[in-house]
Structures are given as C-alpha cells and as structure tokens.
Design an enzyme around this catalytic site. Structure first.
Site, PDB file in Angstrom:
ATOM      1  N   THR A 192     -72.558  44.483-120.713  1.00 54.82           N
ATOM      2  CA  THR A 192     -71.476  43.485-120.724  1.00 54.82           C
ATOM      3  C   THR A 192     -71.516  42.589-121.956  1.00 54.82           C
ATOM      4  O   THR A 192     -70.487  42.080-122.375  1.00 54.82           O
ATOM      5  CB  THR A 192     -71.467  42.614-119.443  1.00 54.82           C
ATOM      6  OG1 THR A 192     -72.577  41.713-119.453  1.00 54.82           O
ATOM      7  CG2 THR A 192     -71.519  43.463-118.193  1.00 54.82           C
ATOM      8  N   SER A 224     -67.814  32.255-123.258  1.00 51.38           N
ATOM      9  CA  SER A 224     -68.756  33.366-123.423  1.00 51.38           C
ATOM     10  C   SER A 224     -68.279  34.180-124.612  1.00 51.38           C
ATOM     11  O   SER A 224     -67.459  35.080-124.481  1.00 51.38           O
ATOM     12  CB  SER A 224     -68.829  34.219-122.151  1.00 51.38           C
ATOM     13  OG  SER A 224     -69.890  35.150-122.250  1.00 51.38           O
ATOM     14  N   MET A 233     -66.385  40.247-121.832  1.00 55.90           N
ATOM     15  CA  MET A 233     -65.690  40.481-120.569  1.00 55.90           C
ATOM     16  C   MET A 233     -66.665  41.075-119.548  1.00 55.90           C
ATOM     17  O   MET A 233     -66.528  42.225-119.122  1.00 55.90           O
ATOM     18  CB  MET A 233     -64.521  41.445-120.802  1.00 55.90           C
ATOM     19  CG  MET A 233     -63.397  40.840-121.599  1.00 55.90           C
ATOM     20  SD  MET A 233     -62.534  39.552-120.659  1.00 55.90           S
ATOM     21  CE  MET A 233     -62.904  38.115-121.655  1.00 55.90           C
ATOM     22  N   HIS A 234     -67.647  40.244-119.147  1.00 53.30           N
ATOM     23  CA  HIS A 234     -68.705  40.748-118.269  1.00 53.30           C
ATOM     24  C   HIS A 234     -68.144  41.467-117.032  1.00 53.30           C
ATOM     25  O   HIS A 234     -68.443  42.620-116.766  1.00 53.30           O
ATOM     26  CB  HIS A 234     -69.607  39.594-117.820  1.00 53.30           C
ATOM     27  CG  HIS A 234     -70.235  38.849-118.954  1.00 53.30           C
ATOM     28  ND1 HIS A 234     -71.303  39.338-119.661  1.00 53.30           N
ATOM     29  CD2 HIS A 234     -69.940  37.649-119.523  1.00 53.30           C
ATOM     30  CE1 HIS A 234     -71.651  38.472-120.606  1.00 53.30           C
ATOM     31  NE2 HIS A 234     -70.833  37.443-120.542  1.00 53.30           N
ATOM     32  N   ASP A 235     -67.317  40.742-116.256  1.00 57.29           N
ATOM     33  CA  ASP A 235     -66.882  41.284-114.956  1.00 57.29           C
ATOM     34  C   ASP A 235     -65.975  42.502-115.086  1.00 57.29           C
ATOM     35  O   ASP A 235     -65.944  43.358-114.204  1.00 57.29           O
ATOM     36  CB  ASP A 235     -66.162  40.199-114.154  1.00 57.29           C
ATOM     37  CG  ASP A 235     -67.122  39.120-113.671  1.00 57.29           C
ATOM     38  OD1 ASP A 235     -68.345  39.359-113.709  1.00 57.29           O
ATOM     39  OD2 ASP A 235     -66.639  38.059-113.254  1.00 57.29           O
TER      40      ASP A 235
END
Ligand SMILES: [Ca+2]
Length: 305
Positions: A192, A224, A233-235
C-alpha cells in the site's frame, strides 16, 4: 459475469472513501453490507461518513454500526491524517439515513446466514468487528469465503516504528482474526505504500465526474503522501486485489500479531523465510504492479457518476 458478494468493514477515512467508491462501482463486486468501526476517527463519525457516502451515490446498501473501541485497549485515531471529521474537505448534504438497529457483527452474521454462497469479507479498518463476529459465532468461518484486509506490514510500521495503524489500534482483535483459520489475504504497507495516485491524475480528478470532484476535495485534506508527490491509497489495495489479483504478488506465510511487546504491540510478524516452521495462515501481498493499479483506479472511478 457473476459478481463477487462482499461485506465491507470500514472506518471512513479518506482512503476508505476511495475504496468504497471502487467497491460500489467495480462491475465485478456486489456490496451487500457496509459495517463501520472506530479507527481513523470515532464510531459516530465513521458511521456518519459511511452513510454520507451512500447518500452521495444514492445507494441503498445497509449500514451497521460497529465497535466503538478496541477489544481491550483504549481507542486511538488518525485524525491527523484524515481531519477531525475523518472525511475533511467536502460539504456533504444533510440526509435522514440511519444505520441498522443491530451491531455490525450481528448484521454480518445475518448476511452470512441469509446467503446461499460463502461471502467475502473485506476489512479496511481495525479488525474489532471481525474478531467480535468470530468470538460470538465461531461457526461463521464456514460461511466466509475469505477475508481480505488492508493492514499489517512485513517491514516497518506507519503508526509505531513496527506496527501498521489498523493492526496497532486493536492488536488483540487482529491476533484473534489471524489465528482463526479463515483464508486471509493481507494487503499491508509492503504494497500500500506503493499504491500511489500520481499528481497528474489527482489534478484531473475534478473534471472526471462528481465522484472525482468529491474525492479531489477529500484528497486535498489527506495527509498520507501529498497532492504534489502522490497519495497513498492504502485501503483501495484490498478492493484492487479482489478485482485484479494479477496486479499483486502474494506469498503464503505464517503471520502472528504481537500483543505483548513494550514497543512492538500490533506488529505483524511475517515469517517470510519460514524460520518458525509454522504452517502459513495468511497470503501476504508483497509486490504491486503500480502502473496497473493506477490504470485500474482510473477505470473504476470513471464508471462512477
Ligand atoms: Ca480504513
């Protein structure tokens, strides 16, 4: 094409908002239920944010409010990353939508029971609701096809030196989930941190559609990464894996969650070299095709209104 039935557990959260957009508008997915959890901000705010997003898109997917605090620890948050509201930067309109009258883990269990096929759970916040589900209804494991999470890291952390935020907020819940026997796909910081939307695309977002306009407003308040260097865009990675698994390189590993460490609570200990000689319990995403990820994001956001 048969769509993948999904329950999405989330703590919106600005990258959650992008992940929810992708989950709702990716033609491959059928989102049956949204459940909220305390994480990026408190449960009242994450629940309000989830309802606001569904109202924005005029979608009638049920929302169940989840756990207000971790299993045993005091709540923490990431308001410094997402703003005080959790989704700072866009003026959502008022609405009358309400969450279901039952808690998230009950709502998830009802969906599992009502479905004639196993459902995929996607958890993009702390794992408190999933742990409560497993504690209350151990028989649910057979009804869950797999659990895809954004969380953890085989390397360093982003909340403490070693621990990723979602796992660090509720290590006891994560430990319970990782030891449950569920089939787990872990999209952690190893992928991520590379899942960037680049400045050029970010600048174009407002012109694409009203979803792009809304996300651009949120992204301008997201901490972030940055609008000028790219945003993480971790999620979105958890949704991307479901739709485009070929973008990821996975390795089956034994993963344990540290719950007792003085400095390391919430660390996911990922045994990449199999030093502990324990059976693998998690498919760990270790590499991401970044260009492919960016192309997919652009494709799916363009499908939104
Ligand atoms: Ca999240």
């Amino acid at each position: 094409m048969s769509r993948i039935p999904v329950i999405l557990d989330t703590d919106p959260g600005i990258d959650d908002a992008a992940a929810i957009a992708a989950a709702l508008f990716a033609p491959q997915l059928d989102v049956r239920l949204l459940t909220t959890v305390a994480g990026n901000v408190g449960i009242e705010k994450t629940t309000r944010n989830a309802l606001q997003l569904l109202h924005f898109w005029n979608r009638d997917i049920p929302v169940a409010r989840g756990a207000a605090s971790p299993l045993v620890r005091a709540p923490g948050d990431a308001a410094s990353v997402h703003g005080e509201s959790g989704m700072e930067g866009y003026a959502f309109v008022e609405h009358q939508r309400q969450p279901l009258a039952l808690p998230a883990f009950e709502a998830i269990y009802q969906q599992l029971q009502a479905s004639d096929e196993p459902l995929t759970l996607v958890a993009i916040g702390p794992l408190t609701n999933i742990a409560l589900l497993l504690i209350q209804y151990p028989d649910c494991v057979a009804k869950i096809k797999r659990l895809v999470i954004m969380g953890g890291s085989a390397g360093r952390g982003n909340y403490t030196p070693n621990a990723e935020f979602n796992i660090a907020i509720d290590p006891e819940a994560a430990a319970k989930v990782f030891a449950s026997g569920l089939e787990i796909v872990m999209c952690g910081l190893d992928v991520t941190n590379h899942a960037l939307l680049d400045p050029l695309y970010l600048a174009q977002l407002p012109e694409i559609n009203r979803t792009g306009k809304m996300l651009h407003a949120l992204f301008s308040h997201y901490r972030s990464g940055s609008m000028s260097r790219g945003l993480k865009m971790h999620d979105l990675c958890a949704i991307a894996w479901l739709v485009k698994p070929e973008l990821f390189t996975l390795q089956p590993c034994f993963v344990a969650v540290e719950t007792h460490g003085e400095y390391t609570a919430g660390t996911t200990v990922v045994d990449i070299e199999n030093r502990l000689k324990r059976p693998a319990n998690v498919q760990v995403a270790l590499q991401l095709d970044v260009a492919g990820f960016q192309a997919w994001v652009a494709q799916v956001i363009a499908l939104a209104p």
